[in-house]
Design a protein around this motif. Structure first.
Motif, PDB file in Angstrom:
ATOM      1  N   GLY A  30      15.898   5.954  15.199  1.00  0.00           N
ATOM      2  CA  GLY A  30      16.641   5.220  16.220  1.00  0.00           C
ATOM      3  C   GLY A  30      15.917   3.988  16.736  1.00  0.00           C
ATOM      4  N   GLY A  31      14.858   3.569  16.040  1.00  0.00           N
ATOM      5  CA  GLY A  31      14.101   2.390  16.474  1.00  0.00           C
ATOM      6  C   GLY A  31      13.767   1.489  15.302  1.00  0.00           C
ATOM      7  N   SER A  32      13.045   0.405  15.576  1.00  0.00           N
ATOM      8  CA  SER A  32      12.765  -0.571  14.515  1.00  0.00           C
ATOM      9  C   SER A  32      11.296  -0.590  14.097  1.00  0.00           C
ATOM     10  CB  SER A  32      13.162  -1.971  14.999  1.00  0.00           C
ATOM     11  OG  SER A  32      12.441  -2.287  16.176  1.00  0.00           O
ATOM     12  N   ARG A  33      10.478   0.291  14.672  1.00  0.00           N
ATOM     13  CA  ARG A  33       9.053   0.277  14.306  1.00  0.00           C
ATOM     14  C   ARG A  33       8.788   1.104  13.047  1.00  0.00           C
ATOM     15  NH1 ARG A  33       5.994   1.797  19.783  1.00  0.00           N
ATOM     16  NH2 ARG A  33       7.708   3.296  19.850  1.00  0.00           N
ATOM     17  N   ARG A  34       7.793   0.677  12.286  1.00  0.00           N
ATOM     18  CA  ARG A  34       7.361   1.362  11.071  1.00  0.00           C
ATOM     19  C   ARG A  34       5.887   1.719  11.221  1.00  0.00           C
ATOM     20  NH1 ARG A  34      11.968   1.182  10.960  1.00  0.00           N
ATOM     21  NH2 ARG A  34      13.391   0.219   9.476  1.00  0.00           N
ATOM     22  N   LEU A  35       5.554   2.927  10.763  1.00  0.00           N
ATOM     23  CA  LEU A  35       4.164   3.366  10.812  1.00  0.00           C
ATOM     24  C   LEU A  35       3.683   3.560   9.371  1.00  0.00           C
ATOM     25  CD1 LEU A  35       1.832   4.281  12.743  1.00  0.00           C
ATOM     26  CD2 LEU A  35       2.642   6.616  12.389  1.00  0.00           C
ATOM     27  N   PRO A  36       2.896   2.597   8.836  1.00  0.00           N
ATOM     28  CA  PRO A  36       2.385   2.756   7.476  1.00  0.00           C
ATOM     29  C   PRO A  36       1.084   3.570   7.476  1.00  0.00           C
ATOM     30  CG  PRO A  36       2.022   0.508   8.277  1.00  0.00           C
ATOM     31  CD  PRO A  36       2.541   1.304   9.421  1.00  0.00           C
ATOM     32  N   ILE A  37       1.004   4.562   6.590  1.00  0.00           N
ATOM     33  CA  ILE A  37      -0.186   5.403   6.489  1.00  0.00           C
ATOM     34  C   ILE A  37      -0.635   5.400   5.034  1.00  0.00           C
ATOM     35  CG2 ILE A  37      -1.131   7.734   6.831  1.00  0.00           C
ATOM     36  CD1 ILE A  37       1.118   8.248   8.849  1.00  0.00           C
ATOM     37  N   VAL A  38      -1.900   5.029   4.799  1.00  0.00           N
ATOM     38  CA  VAL A  38      -2.440   5.027   3.434  1.00  0.00           C
ATOM     39  C   VAL A  38      -2.836   6.457   3.073  1.00  0.00           C
ATOM     40  CG1 VAL A  38      -4.260   4.160   1.901  1.00  0.00           C
ATOM     41  CG2 VAL A  38      -3.225   2.636   3.595  1.00  0.00           C
ATOM     42  N   ILE A  39      -2.334   6.926   1.936  1.00  0.00           N
ATOM     43  CA  ILE A  39      -2.621   8.302   1.502  1.00  0.00           C
ATOM     44  C   ILE A  39      -3.057   8.299   0.039  1.00  0.00           C
ATOM     45  CG2 ILE A  39      -0.974   9.277   3.157  1.00  0.00           C
ATOM     46  CD1 ILE A  39       0.953   9.759   0.829  1.00  0.00           C
ATOM     47  N   GLY A  40      -3.646   9.398  -0.400  1.00  0.00           N
ATOM     48  CA  GLY A  40      -4.119   9.521  -1.776  1.00  0.00           C
ATOM     49  C   GLY A  40      -2.989   9.808  -2.750  1.00  0.00           C
ATOM     50  N   MET A  41      -3.316   9.680  -4.034  1.00  0.00           N
ATOM     51  CA  MET A  41      -2.317   9.872  -5.084  1.00  0.00           C
ATOM     52  C   MET A  41      -1.779  11.308  -5.113  1.00  0.00           C
ATOM     53  SD  MET A  41      -2.637   9.155  -9.172  1.00  0.00           S
ATOM     54  CE  MET A  41      -3.300   7.523  -8.951  1.00  0.00           C
ATOM     55  N   PHE A  42      -2.668  12.290  -4.949  1.00  0.00           N
ATOM     56  CA  PHE A  42      -2.240  13.689  -5.002  1.00  0.00           C
ATOM     57  C   PHE A  42      -1.234  13.997  -3.885  1.00  0.00           C
ATOM     58  CE2 PHE A  42      -2.678  18.076  -3.490  1.00  0.00           C
ATOM     59  CZ  PHE A  42      -2.306  18.760  -4.633  1.00  0.00           C
ATOM     60  N   GLU A  43      -1.557  13.538  -2.664  1.00  0.00           N
ATOM     61  CA  GLU A  43      -0.661  13.795  -1.526  1.00  0.00           C
ATOM     62  C   GLU A  43       0.660  13.039  -1.691  1.00  0.00           C
ATOM     63  OE1 GLU A  43      -4.720  14.776  -0.610  1.00  0.00           O
ATOM     64  OE2 GLU A  43      -3.878  12.830  -1.176  1.00  0.00           O
ATOM     65  N   ALA A  44       0.587  11.812  -2.230  1.00  0.00           N
ATOM     66  CA  ALA A  44       1.814  11.035  -2.475  1.00  0.00           C
ATOM     67  C   ALA A  44       2.701  11.773  -3.466  1.00  0.00           C
ATOM     68  CB  ALA A  44       1.454   9.646  -3.008  1.00  0.00           C
ATOM     69  N   GLN A  45       2.070  12.306  -4.509  1.00  0.00           N
ATOM     70  CA  GLN A  45       2.809  13.058  -5.523  1.00  0.00           C
ATOM     71  C   GLN A  45       3.423  14.323  -4.909  1.00  0.00           C
ATOM     72  OE1 GLN A  45       0.631  15.255  -8.704  1.00  0.00           O
ATOM     73  NE2 GLN A  45       1.593  13.780 -10.072  1.00  0.00           N
ATOM     74  N   ALA A  46       2.654  15.004  -4.050  1.00  0.00           N
ATOM     75  CA  ALA A  46       3.139  16.235  -3.416  1.00  0.00           C
ATOM     76  C   ALA A  46       4.358  15.962  -2.530  1.00  0.00           C
ATOM     77  CB  ALA A  46       2.017  16.872  -2.594  1.00  0.00           C
ATOM     78  N   ILE A  47       4.340  14.830  -1.822  1.00  0.00           N
ATOM     79  CA  ILE A  47       5.477  14.452  -0.978  1.00  0.00           C
ATOM     80  C   ILE A  47       6.658  14.053  -1.869  1.00  0.00           C
ATOM     81  CG2 ILE A  47       6.323  12.719   0.674  1.00  0.00           C
ATOM     82  CD1 ILE A  47       3.368  12.719   1.808  1.00  0.00           C
ATOM     83  N   ALA A  48       6.366  13.245  -2.897  1.00  0.00           N
ATOM     84  CA  ALA A  48       7.433  12.721  -3.764  1.00  0.00           C
ATOM     85  C   ALA A  48       8.168  13.817  -4.518  1.00  0.00           C
ATOM     86  CB  ALA A  48       6.853  11.709  -4.751  1.00  0.00           C
ATOM     87  N   ILE A  49       7.434  14.790  -5.080  1.00  0.00           N
ATOM     88  CA  ILE A  49       8.140  15.796  -5.883  1.00  0.00           C
ATOM     89  C   ILE A  49       9.037  16.680  -5.026  1.00  0.00           C
ATOM     90  CG2 ILE A  49       6.413  15.820  -7.737  1.00  0.00           C
ATOM     91  CD1 ILE A  49       5.679  18.670  -6.768  1.00  0.00           C
ATOM     92  N   GLU A  50       8.668  16.859  -3.754  1.00  0.00           N
ATOM     93  CA  GLU A  50       9.532  17.645  -2.868  1.00  0.00           C
ATOM     94  C   GLU A  50      10.764  16.826  -2.477  1.00  0.00           C
ATOM     95  OE1 GLU A  50      10.984  20.893  -0.879  1.00  0.00           O
ATOM     96  OE2 GLU A  50       9.319  20.808  -2.291  1.00  0.00           O
TER      97      GLU A  50
END
Length: 200
Positions: A30-50
């Motif tokens: 409901g807002g216009s702010r973005r919070l970018p968080i740098v993460i590792g490849m394994f965690e990115a993959q874990a989020i993406a596959i789900e």
């Protein structure tokens, strides 16, 4: 407790300044702010596959956490990005069962990978949002949308791989999908699955 702001996952993009890392972009609901968080490849993959609903042939660490919690009748109430010190984000996983609620310290990347498996809400304390969030206007939104990479993919060779997948039959693509999942190459599996979906 500090005032909190609900967040949603907007996307993952490969991080060109840091090889092997990704930027997870969280948006204020409901807002216009973005919070970018740098993460590792394994965690990115874990989020993406789900997010992509790809089922690995063996449980990954975050799937194991879910099985463990479920078997002991714990559920995840919510995730809280609780602090940022010297550019490092801190998070808590708020777990509960019938008799008690427990907060567990976690890296935000792990906490979010767990949150997507439990369909748990993700929150951030307002102090962290005011320090680390970026205000987006409509022009930024358009530019960001053009360069955003779908979860589980890296830019660069993706389009080349997608082009080459067009040459295979549907049966062959299904075999390749099984092989990619067995090899735990979820990025390739996501691309093959997209090509199969395009044909159905």
């Amino acid at each position: 407790m500090d005032q909190t702001i609900q967040l949603e996952i907007l996307g993952l993009s490969s991080n060109h300044s840091q090889s092997g890392s990704f930027t997870l972009v969280m948006g204020e609901v409901g807002g216009s702010r973005r919070l970018p968080i740098v993460i590792g490849m394994f965690e990115a993959q874990a989020i993406a596959i789900e997010i992509e609903k790809i089922i690995p042939n063996r449980p990954m660490t975050h799937d194991l956490f879910k099985s463990f919690a479920s078997n002991f009748n714990f559920s995840i109430d919510h995730i809280l990005i609780s602090d940022m010190r010297e550019g490092v984000f801190y998070a808590k996983i708020v777990c509960k069962n019938a008799s008690k609620t427990v907060e567990i310290d976690a890296r935000p990347s792990d906490a979010i990978a767990i949150a997507v498996r439990f369909d748990a809400q993700i929150y951030c304390v307002s102090k962290v949002m005011s320090e680390a969030a970026i205000e987006f206007n409509e022009d930024d939104e358009r530019k960001e949308h053009q360069k955003q990479v779908k979860p589980g993919r890296t830019s660069g060779s993706t389009s080349k791989v997608s082009d080459s997948l067009k040459d295979f039959s549907l049966d062959k693509l299904n075999q390749m999908l099984d092989k990619a999942i067995n090899n735990e190459d979820y990025e390739r599996a996501a691309r093959i699955r997209d090509e199969i979906n395009r044909r159905n």
